[in-house]
Enzyme design. Structure first.
Site, PDB file in Angstrom:
ATOM      1  N   HIS A 165     -19.634 -28.214 -53.279  1.00  0.00           N
ATOM      2  CA  HIS A 165     -19.715 -28.725 -54.653  1.00  0.00           C
ATOM      3  C   HIS A 165     -18.775 -28.000 -55.615  1.00  0.00           C
ATOM      4  CE1 HIS A 165     -23.039 -30.723 -52.916  1.00  0.00           C
ATOM      5  NE2 HIS A 165     -23.976 -29.832 -53.178  1.00  0.00           N
ATOM      6  N   HIS A 183     -22.340 -34.962 -53.010  1.00  0.00           N
ATOM      7  CA  HIS A 183     -22.897 -35.757 -54.108  1.00  0.00           C
ATOM      8  C   HIS A 183     -22.352 -35.333 -55.473  1.00  0.00           C
ATOM      9  CE1 HIS A 183     -25.843 -32.490 -54.613  1.00  0.00           C
ATOM     10  NE2 HIS A 183     -26.080 -32.984 -55.801  1.00  0.00           N
ATOM     11  N   ASP A 227     -24.076 -23.481 -49.154  1.00  0.00           N
ATOM     12  CA  ASP A 227     -24.863 -24.561 -49.767  1.00  0.00           C
ATOM     13  C   ASP A 227     -24.187 -25.138 -51.016  1.00  0.00           C
ATOM     14  OD1 ASP A 227     -27.371 -26.072 -49.840  1.00  0.00           O
ATOM     15  OD2 ASP A 227     -27.825 -24.949 -51.657  1.00  0.00           O
TER      16      ASP A 227
HETATM   17  C1  BG6 Z   1     -27.539 -29.552 -52.751  1.00  0.00           C
HETATM   18  C2  BG6 Z   1     -27.977 -28.190 -52.281  1.00  0.00           C
HETATM   19  O1  BG6 Z   1     -26.401 -29.977 -52.051  1.00  0.00           O
HETATM   20  O2  BG6 Z   1     -27.248 -29.489 -54.135  1.00  0.00           O
HETATM   21  C3  BG6 Z   1     -29.200 -27.744 -53.064  1.00  0.00           C
HETATM   22  O3  BG6 Z   1     -28.296 -28.241 -50.901  1.00  0.00           O
HETATM   23  C4  BG6 Z   1     -28.912 -27.781 -54.536  1.00  0.00           C
HETATM   24  O4  BG6 Z   1     -29.599 -26.438 -52.678  1.00  0.00           O
HETATM   25  C5  BG6 Z   1     -28.356 -29.139 -54.935  1.00  0.00           C
HETATM   26  O5  BG6 Z   1     -30.124 -27.560 -55.203  1.00  0.00           O
HETATM   27  C6  BG6 Z   1     -27.881 -29.126 -56.376  1.00  0.00           C
HETATM   28  O6  BG6 Z   1     -27.578 -30.430 -56.758  1.00  0.00           O
HETATM   29  P1  BG6 Z   1     -27.733 -30.900 -58.260  1.00  0.00           P
HETATM   30  O7  BG6 Z   1     -27.245 -32.306 -58.248  1.00  0.00           O
HETATM   31  O8  BG6 Z   1     -29.191 -30.774 -58.600  1.00  0.00           O
HETATM   32  O9  BG6 Z   1     -26.890 -29.969 -59.074  1.00  0.00           O
END
Ligand code: BG6
Length: 500
Positions: free
Chosen positions: A244, A182, A239
């Protein structure tokens, strides 16, 4: 704006948190803003016994809880939603799914059976569902496209991700697969490409000759909340880092693609991820810091330590923080350190990239020469800030550090799509540019595998109090190089009164 073809959307894991909190609200917003085709069906699939009507009622409450815009449109949207109870692990029940899809497709104004499958299930089903769909011919594209979105985690380590990939490819072609990360759906992450490759003035500086070092931060204030069961088996490396943060790093470091399409862009992403310098034993000893949060009081609140969280083992050695110094071994980036960190229960939620440019070769205006920094804020207070030196008014020639900024919040007339809205829309339109390709995912696992092995052998794990910026050993990563982390505030431009 391209409106996708009429289609059926099948969500496996229909009564899970992801579906209620992210997917259905994203589909609802796309519907509100007329970005979905006028005819579409969403079929929720799961073990729980709901009728179409009782499932719609669940979703209605979930959407109200998410405080969606214009609830008066809810009923009309929910008329497009259906539910099929089935055992997704057993192949036999897919006959029911096929029959239900036959009926739903028959009600759409096209002979094509275009279908988007979304795996919002526990990862243990990622191998089973594609095989079961294929056993009933539900993967075949001779009567319309069939696309499969797979949530993270895509594998647990290098070996299991390769295995998963091999099995998935038995049933779906790579161009049918949409591995979702995402972060790539975030407007500010995509902007890294536009900012870099649409401006002639930054790109010439974007290399080892002018850039001293780069920081990438993905900080969160929240702890593991109710996800202790999942998180304790994952940790921050799986994670956040493996997916990410490495995707963000790829956007910062990749070469310009020839065109912005799925193949060219993802070729460049894969190329740069293949150039990550492998972590040796000595790197793991010197350049990696793993931490776990411990109980403390922060801003008048008593926060529990990680081991006290529900679902977490009493003696857990799972890391909730990772700080790493790493390198990209290629012509552009050779010897430029990238300091990457992510953690839970840090002082605030902020994700950003900081590009530190080299200083002038000779300090004409004294030793306190200003720093040239470019801060690319992913969230919150999305924007960009550039800092440089300016003459301090008055006698002499003192250079003062000043800054200029742009903030997305100022572009009021444009609605920013949420990450899920953007990615769902792209998948419906068959655009895989912002989805992770098989080779890139494998390169990321390959890079983090030595860290996973190090954890396994009970490598060092440091404690840090909730509400601090991680273990002090992580500060030393930079101190040892005469540098320090930026300690960001919630507000991009505010450095004096740091609101967290
Ligand atoms: C998710 C993780 O993919 O991304 C979570 O599993 C994390 O642990 C989250 O909190 C963070 O996403 P964002 O968009 O809030 O930075």
């Amino acid at each position: 704006m391209v409106i996708p073809d009429s289609c059926c959307i099948v969500i496996f894991g229909a009564s899970g948190d992801l579906t209620y909190r992210k997917l259905i609200p994203a589909f609802f917003n796309l519907y509100l803003y007329q970005q979905l085709p006028s005819e579409f069906s969403i079929l929720g699939v799961g073990r729980s016994e709901y009728s179409d009507q009782s499932y719609r009622e669940k979703l209605r409450l979930a959407l109200l809880e998410e405080k969606v815009e214009d609830p008066s449109q809810l009923e009309r949207f929910l008329d497009h939603v259906f539910y099929q109870a089935m055992d997704t692990a057993g192949v036999a029940d897919y006959a029911k799914l096929k029959q239900r899809l036959d009926e739903l497709h028959a009600s759409l104004p096209t002979a094509l059976r275009n279908t988007l499958y979304y795996l919002a299930t526990p990862p243990s089903l990622y191998r089973v569902i594609p095989a079961n769909l294929a056993a009933h011919g539900l993967n075949r594209e001779d009567d319309g496209w069939k696309r499969l979105i797979i949530e993270k985690p895509y594998g647990y380590d290098l070996a299991s991700s390769r295995e998963l990939d091999k099995e998935t490819h038995l049933h779906f072609q790579e161009q049918q697969l949409y591995r979702i990360d995402h972060y790539l759906g975030k407007e500010t992450v995509q902007n890294l490409l536009v900012f870099r490759f649409s401006n002639g003035m930054f790109e010439p500086l974007w290399n080892r000759n002018f850039i001293d070092y780069v920081e990438i931060t993905g900080a969160e204030f929240l702890g593991v909340e109710q996800r202790g069961g999942y998180y304790d088996g994952a940790g921050a490396v799986r994670d956040m880092l493996q997916n990410h943060l490495l995707q963000v790093l790829a956007m910062v470091t990749m070469e310009p693609p020839a065109t912005i399409d799925a193949d060219s862009t993802r070729d460049e992403v894969a190329k740069v991820l293949h150039s990550l310098q492998p972590l040796s034993d000595s790197d793991l000893a010197k350049h990696l810091v793993l931490g776990q949060y411990t109980a403390s009081s922060f801003q008048g609140q008593q926060l529990p330590g990680y081991r006290e969280e529900p679902g977490v083992a009493d003696e857990s050695r799972t890391e909730t923080y990772v700080g790493l110094k790493m390198f990209v071994n290629n012509w552009r980036w050779s010897e430029v350190p990238f300091y990457v960190r992510t953690g839970k229960r840090l002082p605030t939620r902020v994700s950003e990239v900081v590009i530190h440019f080299k200083r002038t070769p000779h300090p004409v205006f004294g030793q306190n020469a200003p720093e040239n920094k470019l801060i690319i804020r992913i969230q919150p207070d999305e924007g960009i800030l550039i800092s440089f030196g300016l003459k301090e008014p008055g006698a002499g020639f003192n250079a003062k550090q000043v800054s200029m900024d742009f903030r997305y919040g100022e572009m009021e007339e444009t609605r920013m799509l949420s990450a899920y809205e953007r990615l769902l829309l792209d998948a419906l339109n068959g655009d895989a540019t912002l989805f992770a390709r098989s080779d890139a995912v494998e390169a990321c696992w390959k890079f983090v595998q030595p860290i996973l092995d190090f954890k396994q052998q009970e490598g060092a794990l440091y404690g840090y109090a909730c509400g601090t910026w991680g273990p002090k050993e992580a500060d030393e990563l930079l101190f040892n190089d005469n540098r320090q982390w930026r300690f960001p505030c919630k507000n991009l431009t505010n450095t004096e009164y740091c609101e967290l």
